[in-house]
Design a protein around this motif. Structure first.
Motif, short mmCIF file in Angstrom:
data_model
loop_
_atom_site.label_atom_id
_atom_site.label_comp_id
_atom_site.label_asym_id
_atom_site.label_seq_id
_atom_site.Cartn_x
_atom_site.Cartn_y
_atom_site.Cartn_z
N GLU A 63 0.85 -1.19 0.00
CA GLU A 63 0.00 0.00 0.00
C GLU A 63 0.89 1.24 0.00
OE1 GLU A 63 -3.48 2.38 0.25
OE2 GLU A 63 -3.24 0.27 -0.27
N LYS A 64 0.65 2.13 -0.94
CA LYS A 64 1.40 3.38 -1.03
C LYS A 64 0.96 4.30 0.12
CE LYS A 64 3.54 6.15 -4.35
NZ LYS A 64 4.93 5.82 -4.50
N ILE A 65 1.95 4.93 0.80
CA ILE A 65 1.60 5.86 1.88
C ILE A 65 2.49 7.10 1.83
CG2 ILE A 65 0.85 4.00 3.42
CD1 ILE A 65 3.34 4.63 5.15
N ASN A 66 2.01 8.13 2.52
CA ASN A 66 2.76 9.36 2.72
C ASN A 66 3.11 9.42 4.21
OD1 ASN A 66 3.78 11.93 3.00
ND2 ASN A 66 1.89 12.97 2.44
N THR A 67 4.37 9.19 4.53
CA THR A 67 4.78 9.20 5.95
C THR A 67 4.98 10.61 6.48
OG1 THR A 67 7.11 9.00 5.31
CG2 THR A 67 5.90 6.94 5.76
N GLY A 68 4.95 11.60 5.61
CA GLY A 68 5.23 12.98 6.01
C GLY A 68 4.16 13.62 6.87
N THR A 69 2.96 13.07 6.89
CA THR A 69 1.88 13.67 7.68
C THR A 69 1.85 13.17 9.12
OG1 THR A 69 0.29 11.97 7.01
CG2 THR A 69 0.43 13.96 5.64
N PHE A 70 2.64 12.15 9.42
CA PHE A 70 2.64 11.55 10.76
C PHE A 70 3.20 12.53 11.79
CE2 PHE A 70 4.60 8.60 13.95
CZ PHE A 70 3.41 8.08 14.44
N GLU A 71 2.50 12.69 12.92
CA GLU A 71 2.88 13.66 13.95
C GLU A 71 3.76 13.08 15.04
OE1 GLU A 71 0.76 16.79 14.99
OE2 GLU A 71 -0.28 16.94 13.09
N ASN A 72 4.19 11.83 14.88
CA ASN A 72 5.10 11.18 15.83
C ASN A 72 4.51 11.05 17.23
OD1 ASN A 72 7.43 9.73 16.19
ND2 ASN A 72 8.63 11.49 16.82
N ASP A 73 3.24 10.74 17.30
CA ASP A 73 2.64 10.39 18.58
C ASP A 73 1.61 9.27 18.32
OD1 ASP A 73 0.09 11.40 17.84
OD2 ASP A 73 0.58 13.39 18.59
N MET A 74 1.02 8.77 19.36
CA MET A 74 0.10 7.64 19.21
C MET A 74 -1.35 8.03 19.38
SD MET A 74 2.38 4.73 21.10
CE MET A 74 1.51 3.32 20.49
N THR A 75 -1.63 9.35 19.25
CA THR A 75 -3.00 9.80 19.45
C THR A 75 -3.52 10.70 18.35
OG1 THR A 75 -2.20 11.63 20.80
CG2 THR A 75 -2.85 9.62 21.97
N SER A 76 -2.66 11.38 17.61
CA SER A 76 -3.11 12.33 16.58
C SER A 76 -3.09 11.67 15.21
CB SER A 76 -2.18 13.55 16.56
OG SER A 76 -2.15 14.17 17.80
N PHE A 77 -4.26 11.28 14.74
CA PHE A 77 -4.36 10.64 13.44
C PHE A 77 -5.33 11.43 12.58
CE2 PHE A 77 -3.63 7.23 16.55
CZ PHE A 77 -2.41 6.78 16.10
N ALA A 78 -4.84 11.91 11.45
CA ALA A 78 -5.70 12.67 10.54
C ALA A 78 -6.07 11.84 9.31
CB ALA A 78 -5.01 13.96 10.11
N THR A 79 -5.19 10.91 8.94
CA THR A 79 -5.42 10.11 7.73
C THR A 79 -5.03 8.66 7.96
OG1 THR A 79 -3.19 10.41 6.83
CG2 THR A 79 -4.82 12.11 6.27
N LYS A 80 -5.38 7.84 7.01
CA LYS A 80 -4.98 6.43 7.04
C LYS A 80 -3.47 6.31 7.02
CE LYS A 80 -4.64 4.93 2.63
NZ LYS A 80 -4.79 4.38 1.39
N ASP A 81 -2.80 7.22 6.31
CA ASP A 81 -1.34 7.19 6.25
C ASP A 81 -0.71 7.36 7.63
OD1 ASP A 81 -1.51 6.83 3.54
OD2 ASP A 81 -1.07 8.92 3.03
N ASP A 82 -1.34 8.16 8.49
CA ASP A 82 -0.82 8.34 9.85
C ASP A 82 -0.88 7.03 10.62
OD1 ASP A 82 -0.49 11.02 9.27
OD2 ASP A 82 -2.29 11.67 10.36
N VAL A 83 -1.99 6.31 10.49
CA VAL A 83 -2.14 5.03 11.19
C VAL A 83 -1.15 4.01 10.64
CG1 VAL A 83 -3.72 3.12 11.72
CG2 VAL A 83 -4.57 5.47 11.72
N LEU A 84 -1.02 3.94 9.32
CA LEU A 84 -0.10 2.99 8.71
C LEU A 84 1.35 3.31 9.09
CD1 LEU A 84 -1.72 2.54 5.18
CD2 LEU A 84 -1.87 1.00 7.15
N THR A 85 1.69 4.59 9.18
CA THR A 85 3.05 4.97 9.59
C THR A 85 3.30 4.55 11.03
OG1 THR A 85 3.02 6.85 8.05
CG2 THR A 85 4.66 6.90 9.82
N LEU A 86 2.32 4.72 11.90
CA LEU A 86 2.47 4.26 13.28
C LEU A 86 2.67 2.75 13.32
CD1 LEU A 86 2.45 4.69 16.34
CD2 LEU A 86 -0.03 4.36 16.26
N LEU A 87 1.94 2.01 12.50
CA LEU A 87 2.09 0.56 12.47
C LEU A 87 3.48 0.14 11.98
CD1 LEU A 87 -1.46 -0.54 11.22
CD2 LEU A 87 -0.54 -0.60 13.56
N VAL A 88 4.11 0.98 11.16
CA VAL A 88 5.51 0.74 10.79
C VAL A 88 6.39 0.90 12.02
CG1 VAL A 88 7.48 1.62 9.47
CG2 VAL A 88 5.24 1.42 8.37
#
Length: 184
Positions: A42-67
């Motif tokens: 699945e293609k993702i954009n890791t640049g939107t991830f806020e580096n915490d476990m509570t702020s999720f704006a997009t699916k990419d944020d959740v997938l980046t956390l799972l990484v």
């Protein structure tokens, strides 16, 4: 000392944590997880991830956390994520088996048993249902066919190595199920 080896990574974190993130189902997250369970990336954009476990704006944020948590692997060249191995894949199956994802957890084993019993009508019906329940798939597309078969027969991974595009001498077989050697 006992000369017994096993997979213990999955005992360091409960699948409940994974389940919480998957259930967010924002922005097509469920479809992305289903696609990865079927062996796709699945293609993702890791640049939107806020580096915490509570702020999720997009699916990419959740997938980046799972990484970051080790549940997905990231390929920086293709900017895609995938499930890294069979052990982690089982954790996804554990997580979704307690959720309302009947198309993966319950029907897969039943479909596999129908195949073993050589019930062609039930197998065709099961594959058709798997295809219709997954919104990311299109008809007349080889990747969609592979994704559907891999997902419909997800439980077959316990008994078979599933190989895609296996050379056959006169072309390639789209999907092959090679029996695993039993170590009894």
């Amino acid at each position: 000392l006992k000369h017994k080896f096993g997979t213990y990574w999955n005992q360091t974190e409960t699948y409940e944590a994974l389940k919480v993130y998957i259930q967010m189902n924002m922005d097509g997250l469920k479809d992305a997880v289903i696609k990865m369970l079927a062996g796709e990336s699945e293609k993702i954009n890791t640049g939107t991830f806020e580096n915490d476990m509570t702020s999720f704006a997009t699916k990419d944020d959740v997938l980046t956390l799972l990484v970051h948590l080790g549940y997905l692997t990231y390929d920086s060249e293709t900017e895609e994520v995938s499930i890294p191995n069979r052990e982690v894949s089982k954790e996804y199956l554990n997580a979704i088996s307690t959720m309302d994802w009947d198309e993966v957890s319950k029907s897969s084993q039943k479909l596999l048993e129908s195949l073993w019993n050589m019930n062609g009508a039930a197998v065709a019906d099961g594959i058709d249902k798997a295809h219709n329940e997954i919104s990311i798939l299109r008809y007349n597309d080889e990747n969609s066919l592979s994704c559907t078969i891999n997902l419909a027969f997800y439980s077959a991974r316990e008994y078979y190595s599933i190989v895609r595009e296996l050379p056959t001498g006169k072309g390639f077989a789209d999907v092959c199920f090679i029996p695993r050697v039993s170590h009894l």
